[in-house]
Write a protein that holds these residues in place. Structure first.
Motif, short mmCIF file in Angstrom:
data_model
loop_
_atom_site.label_atom_id
_atom_site.label_comp_id
_atom_site.label_asym_id
_atom_site.label_seq_id
_atom_site.Cartn_x
_atom_site.Cartn_y
_atom_site.Cartn_z
N HIS A 143 0.87 -1.18 0.00
CA HIS A 143 0.00 0.00 0.00
C HIS A 143 0.90 1.22 0.00
O HIS A 143 1.82 1.33 0.80
CB HIS A 143 -0.91 -0.02 1.22
N HIS A 144 0.62 2.13 -0.93
CA HIS A 144 1.49 3.30 -1.06
C HIS A 144 0.66 4.56 -1.29
O HIS A 144 -0.52 4.49 -1.63
CB HIS A 144 2.50 3.10 -2.19
N ILE A 145 1.33 5.68 -1.11
CA ILE A 145 0.69 6.97 -1.28
C ILE A 145 1.71 7.94 -1.86
O ILE A 145 2.92 7.72 -1.75
CB ILE A 145 0.11 7.48 0.07
N ARG A 146 1.22 9.00 -2.47
CA ARG A 146 2.10 10.02 -3.05
C ARG A 146 2.52 11.03 -1.96
O ARG A 146 1.77 11.26 -1.01
CB ARG A 146 1.38 10.77 -4.16
N PRO A 147 3.66 11.65 -2.12
CA PRO A 147 4.12 12.60 -1.10
C PRO A 147 3.25 13.85 -0.98
O PRO A 147 3.20 14.48 0.08
CB PRO A 147 5.54 12.97 -1.54
N VAL A 197 -3.55 -1.38 8.06
CA VAL A 197 -2.09 -1.40 8.13
C VAL A 197 -1.61 -0.20 8.95
O VAL A 197 -2.34 0.79 9.08
CB VAL A 197 -1.43 -1.38 6.72
N GLY A 198 -0.40 -0.29 9.46
CA GLY A 198 0.15 0.78 10.28
C GLY A 198 1.14 1.67 9.57
O GLY A 198 1.67 2.60 10.19
N ALA A 199 1.38 1.41 8.29
CA ALA A 199 2.35 2.21 7.54
C ALA A 199 2.06 2.13 6.05
O ALA A 199 1.49 1.16 5.57
CB ALA A 199 3.77 1.71 7.80
N LEU A 200 2.45 3.19 5.36
CA LEU A 200 2.38 3.23 3.90
C LEU A 200 3.73 3.66 3.37
O LEU A 200 4.37 4.56 3.93
CB LEU A 200 1.34 4.26 3.43
N VAL A 201 4.17 3.03 2.28
CA VAL A 201 5.37 3.54 1.63
C VAL A 201 4.95 4.75 0.80
O VAL A 201 3.81 4.83 0.32
CB VAL A 201 6.08 2.48 0.75
N VAL A 202 5.85 5.70 0.70
CA VAL A 202 5.59 6.91 -0.05
C VAL A 202 6.39 6.83 -1.34
O VAL A 202 7.62 6.72 -1.31
CB VAL A 202 5.96 8.18 0.75
N LEU A 203 5.66 6.82 -2.46
CA LEU A 203 6.31 6.68 -3.76
C LEU A 203 6.08 7.93 -4.60
O LEU A 203 4.98 8.47 -4.66
CB LEU A 203 5.74 5.47 -4.53
N ASP A 204 7.14 8.35 -5.26
CA ASP A 204 7.06 9.40 -6.28
C ASP A 204 7.31 8.67 -7.59
O ASP A 204 8.45 8.33 -7.91
CB ASP A 204 8.11 10.47 -6.02
#
Length: 144
Positions: free
Chosen positions: A16-20, A36-43
């Motif tokens: 699961h990811h999100i944009r900055p 979930v307790g965290a998301l990776v941040v992807l550009d």
């Protein structure tokens, strides 16, 4: 000892990811939706950070900020500690304990291919120990 590859094969490679530039509120909603307790941040496909519930508690709530008006890039951790597929669960547990992190994005050729949590590591260790105990019991019972 099992590796991160083994853990991801069991739990799945979904990330699961999100944009900055997304709002912290959107990040929290996504975490809640996916439990979930965290998301990776992807550009694009590039890992630029990680945002956790801990970031929210310490950098929004305690500082009197609001989640709708704050962007992910304002509170995310940019010094992301990552794991490799060939690392053992034991190695990851040591890193997580030493660096006090609960989530490790997994990289392969600089691309995020999964994420593991401290809970995933504990579950794997318990499953491995359970298997060993069952094998020993079988052995001591004469293979019956």
């Amino acid at each position: 000892m099992p590796t991160v590859r083994h853990v991801l094969n069991e739990k799945g490679h979904g990330v699961h990811h999100i944009r900055p530039d997304a709002s912290v509120r959107d990040a929290l909603a996504m975490m809640a939706e996916h439990d979930v307790g965290a998301l990776v941040v992807l550009d694009g496909e590039n890992l630029v950070g990680i945002i956790t519930e801990r970031d929210y508690a310490r950098k929004i709530v305690l500082k009197g900020r609001t989640s709708p008006s704050t962007t992910v890039c304002e509170i995310m951790s940019t010094r992301v500690i990552c794991a490799r597929l060939d690392q053992t669960v034991e190695e990851c547990m040591a890193v997580m304990t030493e660096r006090t992190v609960r989530h490790l994005p997994v990289l392969e050729h600089k691309k995020v291919v999964g994420i593991v949590s401290i809970g995933d590591m504990v579950k794997c260790i318990i499953d491995d120990q359970k298997f060993t105990i069952e094998q020993l019991e079988h052995y001591f019972q004469g293979g019956r």
